[in-house]
Design a protein around this motif. Structure first.
Motif: not given
Length: 1008
Positions: A346-372
């Protein structure tokens, strides 16, 4: 002969809302003709035409034009029909005919021949092969013009129209300049139209791609499941390979024994648990990851091929074998195939780079109830504020999280995630990657023994069972106990979570820039179009879980509705089936007043501000003694406040922390208190206005994205190591609750003039004036000449006794085409500089404002340059200022770069700076003291420094400061007695400053 002017070109070039850039509502599978919407929007705005008839047009065209007309109400008529019109009787009417509604030239010709003279006909898709010949014939009979955007739009009329000159005039009758204008008009509409035409193509392509993706869901699910299992098996497989290699190297003569050992080991693994049955299936499948590994072992000569894994013969153990690796033990639930659904975020956010860490400090929010709805507040908006703070973030549905996402992340925030086999694998992989895991929930969902109907009434009303909810809460608790940190939106909830997770932070629910803009737009529309003489009390519940909460106030509301016929109760119902969110059979007291209940359909989050702005009073009843209710967040209060609506709320702990009873809202817990509070607001419209205003100022900082970005940024920084943890802990402890200093002091004032074009500007220039009739026009003109196209202006006359107020009003009446908003205020009594500025900021509806004293001037590119120097966390931006006046030569001001600690010695930043309204609210506004006027801007910079808010220096001369004998600096601020009062006030408010210059710069003149 055509008139030598180009009204169409002039209307497109004006600073009013240009139809060339109108927003378009794209409705999937009904987007044909979207490229023509810019021209159709211009038709809506052209006073020559009385109405527009859409014949067979797409839903996207209908919805867009309806939205545009609702936004700018007028007498223009918009109508729709699904059949070809037999005749036209109304004059000055435009008819838009969709491609599917016309084929031959004859029907169009017959329609035009019988139409009134002012008729305009628009034909869709004239470039289509089935229409090309018909268009050629028609354009040879009538004045015509062809727009080139998309599939082409044909314009036909019976006679030339001045408002469409020179489009319908043949080229042979036009001068070279007029021909150029004609081409320019075509290009302008083509530019905007082709954008939406291409957007439509992309939307259609995306739809087809999504359909193809759905066909691959099962395949993708199996591959990811195998991938996740394989990742967990890698260490065992590597150990197995090492083991077999050692067997070959040590006992090369015992090939048969190697075969037996391998068979026995494999069989033991496969029979250990039901999980190994799944592995056996993979081994016996002609394809798959595990099968590939088995093939590789055989192909490499490490093990012989064992087709059916028969029971191995009993053999004696070989002496001195290296120890075999431990067999892999998986929980039964972890063998279930994982499902991965394609989800459009629903919102433009940074896309992950598969199996490659960026130089930043990345935060992944995981939604257990994504349709609420909660996913917007706890995942989407928090991901955006993390990114604002400099920590790239994204959110994912829990079911969609795979190894690539985990490998990308440095921090995982699990919101309402129940423990499962899938979650177990996620957590194990995260531990292997040394990822910090955070548990987040917005309710007491981690205490299983609260799952009782006497505590959570929603269990009953949603049709669930206590056992089912207890299972959910138990699985939430299992996830919480496996994490490192907790997040909760309220202090009450955070305190409860600390029993299980000592390191828990309060991370409130917030609004975002889109929510703020929509809320204030809805408020502005309501101010321009006040409702009929009714008072609406709204209850914006979003779920069927508040029956007992509402029961506290239902009887009072029913009595008030019976007593006051002008009262309305606004409730919500499900879209489509119109089933009430509140189960009204439990509230029979409303039966006699059912005609006074307004039922509104539940809406999406972007549409909520418009619904809230319809309220005059918002209510949020909760059971205050109920632990579940007492932990609820403050959503209903701050969303109503953003839309300019006062609230009556139950005094739960979270509400008591953010609501100042009697000023920003009212508390009520008993029926008598509810009746008193409701009557107070119903009978006092001025109090409703003041309370809504103060509530808005209170929530701007507390629940805003800037405060949230600072809070989350500090938390994420603390996770980088021990040094960072110590530094950020010092900062967090020093901040305390990090609330606004105070509510801004807003003196009473009267609106003398108001113009609002309902567009969105970024900057409001605020001019404060007191008896500056001789200078005010220069200041006003310097604002008018700003290069920024969309601009707001608020002028505050602070009780002038000269003729400046009429001069300002007369000037404003002539400038409505230049400005988006124009507001002229007059304070009821002379309030002083701080009070006048606060009045102006209160009426500013833009993210930034720029104070300008009436005797000063802005250079033309001041606003544009300053706004371009800001970002989402800029509290203020200040330029270099050139002094002028008497005497003629003066040094410039504001040349120093941004160094907050330089404020210790004194002020070095002038008041003419671009200031963020949220930062003004955090600082509590300008101080108001007529006895100590003069250092309001210095005090503001000092408060912002205390809050860690960032300014930025723009090293360019952008404003002019007038030096004259009648200035406030010379006549007030730098008088000895006054200067001493100013110094005392500011030093008391900011004990850390050590002023270098405390005495007045000039001596007071005494007279005998």
């Amino acid at each position: 002969m055509p008139v030598p002017s180009f009204p169409l070109l002039e209307s497109l070039s004006s600073v009013e809302n240009s139809p060339l850039f109108t927003p378009v509502v794209l409705i999937q599978n009904s987007t044909s003709g979207c490229e023509n919407i810019p021209f159709l929007t211009w038709i809506l705005k052209e006073s020559f035409f009385r109405g527009l008839l859409l014949v067979g047009s797409s839903l996207s065209i209908r919805e867009t034009l309806s939205f545009s007309l609702n936004l700018h109400p007028s007498s223009f008529q918009l109508a729709f029909q699904t059949h070809f019109p037999s005749s036209i009787t109304q004059n000055n009417l435009t008819i838009y005919i969709a491609a599917s509604m016309w084929q031959s030239a004859e029907s169009i010709q017959e329609l035009l021949n019988s139409a009134p003279k002012g008729t305009l006909l628009l034909l869709e898709d004239i470039k289509d092969s089935s229409h090309i010949e018909a268009w050629k014939h028609l354009s040879s009979l009538f004045p015509a013009f062809a727009f080139s955007q998309g599939n082409g739009l044909g314009v036909l009329a019976i006679a030339e129209m001045p408002c469409l000159f020179p489009l319908l005039t043949p080229d042979s009758q036009l001068s070279d300049a007029e021909k150029t204008t004609k081409n320019l008009l075509r290009e302008r509409f083509a530019f905007a139209g082709n954008f939406w035409f291409n957007k439509t193509l992309l939307t259609t392509a995306d739809s087809r791609i999504n359909a193809l993706k759905q066909d691959l869901v099962q395949t993708r699910s199996r591959v990811f499941s195998q991938h996740m299992l394989t990742h967990s098996l890698n260490s065992q497989i590597r150990g197995l390979i090492t083991y077999i290699k050692s067997l070959k190297q040590t006992y090369s003569s015992y090939n048969q024994h190697i075969h037996d050992v391998w068979s026995r080991f494999a069989q033991e693994v496969l029979e250990r648990t039901e999980a190994q049955n799944a592995l056996k299936t993979y081994l016996s499948t002609p394809s798959g990851v595990i099968r590939s590994i088995a093939r590789a072992l055989v192909k490499g000569g490490i093990v012989p091929y064992v087709p059916d894994l028969p029971q191995p013969p009993q053999v004696e153990p070989l002496p001195h074998l290296p120890p075999a690796p431990e067999p892999l033990l998986l929980e039964h639930s972890s063998t279930v195939a994982l499902t991965f659904r394609e989800v459009q975020e629903s919102t433009p956010v940074s896309a992950p780079v598969p199996f490659s860490r960026s130089s930043g400090f990345n935060v992944l929010f995981v939604a257990g109830e994504p349709d609420s709805p909660g996913v917007n507040y706890r995942c989407i908006r928090n991901a955006a504020t993390c990114s604002l703070a400099g920590f790239p973030a994204q959110w994912k549905r829990c079911a969609d999280v795979g190894p690539d996402d985990i490998n990308w992340a440095d921090v995982m925030v699990l919101w309402r995630v129940e423990f499962s086999g899938h979650v177990d694998i996620m957590l194990r992989l995260a531990r292997e990657q040394n990822i910090t895991i955070i548990f987040d929930t917005d309710d007491l969902t981690f205490i299983p023994n609260l799952a009782r109907m006497d505590i959570i009434d929603g269990i009953r009303s949603i049709g669930a069972t206590e056992q089912r909810i207890e299972t959910v809460f138990t699985d939430m608790q299992r996830t919480l106990l496996r994490t490192d940190i907790g997040f909760a939106p309220t202090d009450t909830l955070a305190d409860a979570m600390r029993v299980y997770q000592p390191v828990t932070y309060t991370v409130p629910n917030t609004y975002n820039a889109e929510c703020l803009a929509l809320s204030r737009k809805a408020y502005r529309i309501r101010q321009l179009n006040p409702a009929e003489q009714v008072i609406r009390i709204g209850y914006a519940t979003g779920s069927r879980t508040h029956q007992k909460d509402f029961a506290q106030v239902s009887g009072v509301l029913a009595r008030l509705l019976q007593e006051k016929p002008n009262l309305r109760l606004v409730l919500f119902r499900e879209t489509g089936n119109h089933r009430p969110v509140l189960l009204m059979n439990e509230f029979p007291e409303f039966e006699p007043v059912r005609d006074q209940i307004e039922w509104r359909d539940m809406c999406s989050l972007p549409a909520l501000p418009s619904e809230l702005a319809r309220f005059d009073i918002s209510i949020a009843p909760l059971e205050t003694q109920n632990p579940f209710c007492n932990a609820k967040s403050e959503l209903k209060f701050f969303e109503a406040a953003l839309a300019g609506v006062p609230s009556i709320v139950s005094p739960t702990a979270p509400f008591r922390q953010c609501v100042e009873n009697g000023r920003t809202g009212l508390f009520a817990s008993t029926p008598d208190e509810w009746e008193t509070a409701l009557r107070t607001l119903i009978e006092n419209p001025d109090l409703r206005h003041r309370m809504a205003r103060d509530a808005y100022h209170a929530v701007m900082w507390h629940f805003g994205p800037q405060r949230q970005a600072i809070l989350l940024g500090t938390i994420m920084e603390s996770l980088k190591g021990e040094k960072q943890a110590a530094q950020t802990a010092e900062m967090q402890i020093a901040r305390g609750n990090y609330l606004a200093r105070n509510l801004p002091d807003i003196p009473e004032c009267t609106v003398m003039f108001l113009h609002d074009a309902l567009q969105e500007a970024n900057v409001t220039v605020i001019i404060t004036s007191y008896n500056y009739e001789s200078f005010i026009l220069e200041a006003l003109e310097s604002v008018r000449l700003q290069t920024i196209p969309t601009l707001d202006l608020v002028v505050v006359d602070d009780g002038s006794t000269d003729g400046s107020i009429s001069l300002i009003k007369s000037w404003m009446e002539k400038q409505t085409a230049r400005f988006n908003r124009l507001v002229l205020l007059q304070t009821n009594t002379n309030a002083g500089l701080g009070g006048a500025r606060n009045c102006g900021v209160t009426y500013a509806e833009t993210p930034f404002f720029l104070p300008l004293d009436a005797d000063n001037r802005l250079l033309p590119h001041a606003c544009e340059t300053l706004i371009n120097a800001t970002d989402g966390l800029t509290a203020y931006a200040y330029p270099i200022i050139q002094q002028f006046g008497d005497p003629a030569q003066h040094p410039t001001l504001g040349q120093e770069p941004f160094r907050p600690m330089q404020l210790v010695a004194g002020n070095y930043i002038d008041a003419m700076a671009l200031v963020a309204k949220w930062a003004w609210a955090a600082a509590g506004g300008y101080y108001v003291s007529r006895d100590a006027m003069g250092w309001e801007d210095y005090d503001l910079w000092c408060t912002m420094a205390e809050y860690g808010l960032r300014g930025t220096h723009v090293p360019e001369v952008l404003a002019e400061y007038r030096v004259h004998q009648t200035s406030m600096t010379n006549n007030v601020t730098e008088k000895m007695a006054h200067k001493q009062r100013v110094v005392s006030l500011v030093e008391a408010r900011h004990p850390w400053i050590r002023l270098v210059q405390k005495s007045a710069k000039q001596r007071e003149v005494t007279t005998s």
